[in-house]
Design a protein around this motif. Structure first.
Motif, PDB file in Angstrom:
ATOM      1  N   GLN A 183      -5.190   2.809 -15.215  1.00 12.86           N
ATOM      2  CA  GLN A 183      -5.613   1.935 -14.120  1.00 12.86           C
ATOM      3  C   GLN A 183      -4.722   2.122 -12.896  1.00 12.86           C
ATOM      4  O   GLN A 183      -5.207   2.145 -11.759  1.00 12.86           O
ATOM      5  CB  GLN A 183      -5.586   0.468 -14.573  1.00 12.86           C
ATOM      6  N   ILE A 202      -8.625   0.336   1.021  1.00 13.47           N
ATOM      7  CA  ILE A 202      -8.024  -0.230  -0.183  1.00 13.47           C
ATOM      8  C   ILE A 202      -6.753  -0.995   0.181  1.00 13.47           C
ATOM      9  O   ILE A 202      -5.875  -0.466   0.864  1.00 13.47           O
ATOM     10  CB  ILE A 202      -7.691   0.869  -1.204  1.00 13.47           C
ATOM     11  N   ASN A 244      -4.898   6.808  -6.751  1.00 14.18           N
ATOM     12  CA  ASN A 244      -5.834   7.764  -6.162  1.00 14.18           C
ATOM     13  C   ASN A 244      -6.694   7.123  -5.077  1.00 14.18           C
ATOM     14  O   ASN A 244      -6.988   7.730  -4.047  1.00 14.18           O
ATOM     15  CB  ASN A 244      -6.731   8.357  -7.247  1.00 14.18           C
ATOM     16  N   GLU A 245      -7.107   5.881  -5.305  1.00 16.76           N
ATOM     17  CA  GLU A 245      -7.923   5.179  -4.308  1.00 16.76           C
ATOM     18  C   GLU A 245      -7.127   4.946  -3.023  1.00 16.76           C
ATOM     19  O   GLU A 245      -7.670   5.072  -1.923  1.00 16.76           O
ATOM     20  CB  GLU A 245      -8.403   3.849  -4.884  1.00 16.76           C
ATOM     21  N   LYS A 271      -5.694   5.386 -11.255  1.00 16.04           N
ATOM     22  CA  LYS A 271      -6.933   5.207 -10.489  1.00 16.04           C
ATOM     23  C   LYS A 271      -6.653   4.496  -9.174  1.00 16.04           C
ATOM     24  O   LYS A 271      -7.154   4.894  -8.112  1.00 16.04           O
ATOM     25  CB  LYS A 271      -7.934   4.401 -11.319  1.00 16.04           C
ATOM     26  N   LEU A 272      -5.825   3.468  -9.222  1.00 16.97           N
ATOM     27  CA  LEU A 272      -5.492   2.715  -8.017  1.00 16.97           C
ATOM     28  C   LEU A 272      -4.710   3.580  -7.037  1.00 16.97           C
ATOM     29  O   LEU A 272      -4.969   3.552  -5.825  1.00 16.97           O
ATOM     30  CB  LEU A 272      -4.672   1.474  -8.400  1.00 16.97           C
ATOM     31  N   ASP A 287       0.823  -1.200   0.000  1.00 18.03           N
ATOM     32  CA  ASP A 287       0.000   0.000   0.000  1.00 18.03           C
ATOM     33  C   ASP A 287       0.865   1.260   0.000  1.00 18.03           C
ATOM     34  O   ASP A 287       0.500   2.279  -0.586  1.00 18.03           O
ATOM     35  CB  ASP A 287      -0.924   0.027   1.215  1.00 18.03           C
ATOM     36  N   HIS A 315      -7.046   8.250  -1.063  1.00 20.83           N
ATOM     37  CA  HIS A 315      -8.302   8.807  -0.537  1.00 20.83           C
ATOM     38  C   HIS A 315      -9.144   7.827   0.281  1.00 20.83           C
ATOM     39  O   HIS A 315     -10.105   8.253   0.916  1.00 20.83           O
ATOM     40  CB  HIS A 315      -9.149   9.350  -1.686  1.00 20.83           C
ATOM     41  N   ARG A 316      -8.814   6.548   0.255  1.00 21.03           N
ATOM     42  CA  ARG A 316      -9.620   5.571   0.988  1.00 21.03           C
ATOM     43  C   ARG A 316      -8.745   4.711   1.895  1.00 21.03           C
ATOM     44  O   ARG A 316      -7.619   4.362   1.540  1.00 21.03           O
ATOM     45  CB  ARG A 316     -10.375   4.670   0.003  1.00 21.03           C
TER      46      ARG A 316
END
Length: 233
Positions: free
Chosen positions: A180, A194, A186-187, A183-184, A127, A190-191
């Motif tokens: 992709q 994940i 960014n996730e 996008k990953l 992560d 912000h989250r």
């Protein structure tokens, strides 16, 4: 097509962002405000902060000048002390890319950065590693763009991808994969829920390092090391 009103709104958004950073901004500056000639070219913005002067074009996907024209404008501007030419892409200004790390990495520090990444990946902190991998990837693109005379240093990450795709430095499949990864990334930023799998991290590891080697920004030894570490993980 992007309408004139949408284009104007986008220019104003970029102008406001610059003003918040302390710049004095003029929209569609007249030639008299620029102390040198830009033949047949009307900038969208002129931003000034102290001795720093930025000439900016807010570009839409529906209207793009040929890359040679961008290079020509950039060369004229860069010959002037403390002046720079920059591009900004309309749709990317409305997209939160979640800036968590600087993308200002030069070629000398890129290899050290990748070496540190290998240590992070070896501890299975996927992560944490993935945003760093993205930083290395997009920084490599910015360096490559600068070498080819495309002024993409002020562009958002997605804009950089678009320019590199236009230059033929990434294929259609690589462009899709890159979106992709963005996008990953960014996730992750912000989250909190994940999680990145080992397979996802290793796939991006080999992809990013492979492209940096292909562009001549890293030695092949680092790609060999990445393959070895991936196989042993």
């Amino acid at each position: 097509m992007v309408s004139n009103s949408e284009q104007r709104t986008s220019i104003e958004v970029v102008a406001q962002a610059l003003e918040e950073k302390g710049y004095s901004v003029v929209i569609e500056p007249s030639p008299s405000t620029i102390p040198f000639e830009l033949p047949n070219y009307q900038p969208d913005l002129l931003a000034t902060r102290g001795d720093e002067h930025l000439i900016i074009e807010v570009k839409s996907r529906d209207f793009a000048r040929p890359l040679e024209r961008y290079k020509e404008i950039s060369e004229i501007v860069s010959r002037q002390k403390n002046w720079r030419f920059m591009l900004s892409t309309i749709e990317d200004r409305y997209q939160d890319e979640g800036t968590v790390l600087t993308t200002d990495i030069d070629t000398k520090s890129l290899a050290k950065f990748i070496s540190k990444l290998e240590l992070i990946l070896d501890t299975e902190n996927y992560d944490l590693a993935l945003p760093y991998l993205w930083t290395a990837y997009i920084s490599g693109m910015r360096i490559l763009g600068q070498r080819q005379g495309v002024p993409i240093d002020a562009a958002s990450d997605k804009s950089v991808l678009n320019y590199m795709y236009s230059l033929g430095e990434i294929s259609n499949e690589e462009y899709s994969n890159s979106l992709q990864y963005l996008k990953l990334r960014n996730e992750i930023v912000h989250r909190l829920d994940i999680k990145i799998s080992k397979e996802q991290a290793n796939e991006m590891r080999l992809f990013v390092i492979g492209k940096l080697v292909e562009w001549g920004l890293l030695s092949k030894d680092l790609l060999t090391l990445a393959h070895h570490n991936t196989a042993g993980s």
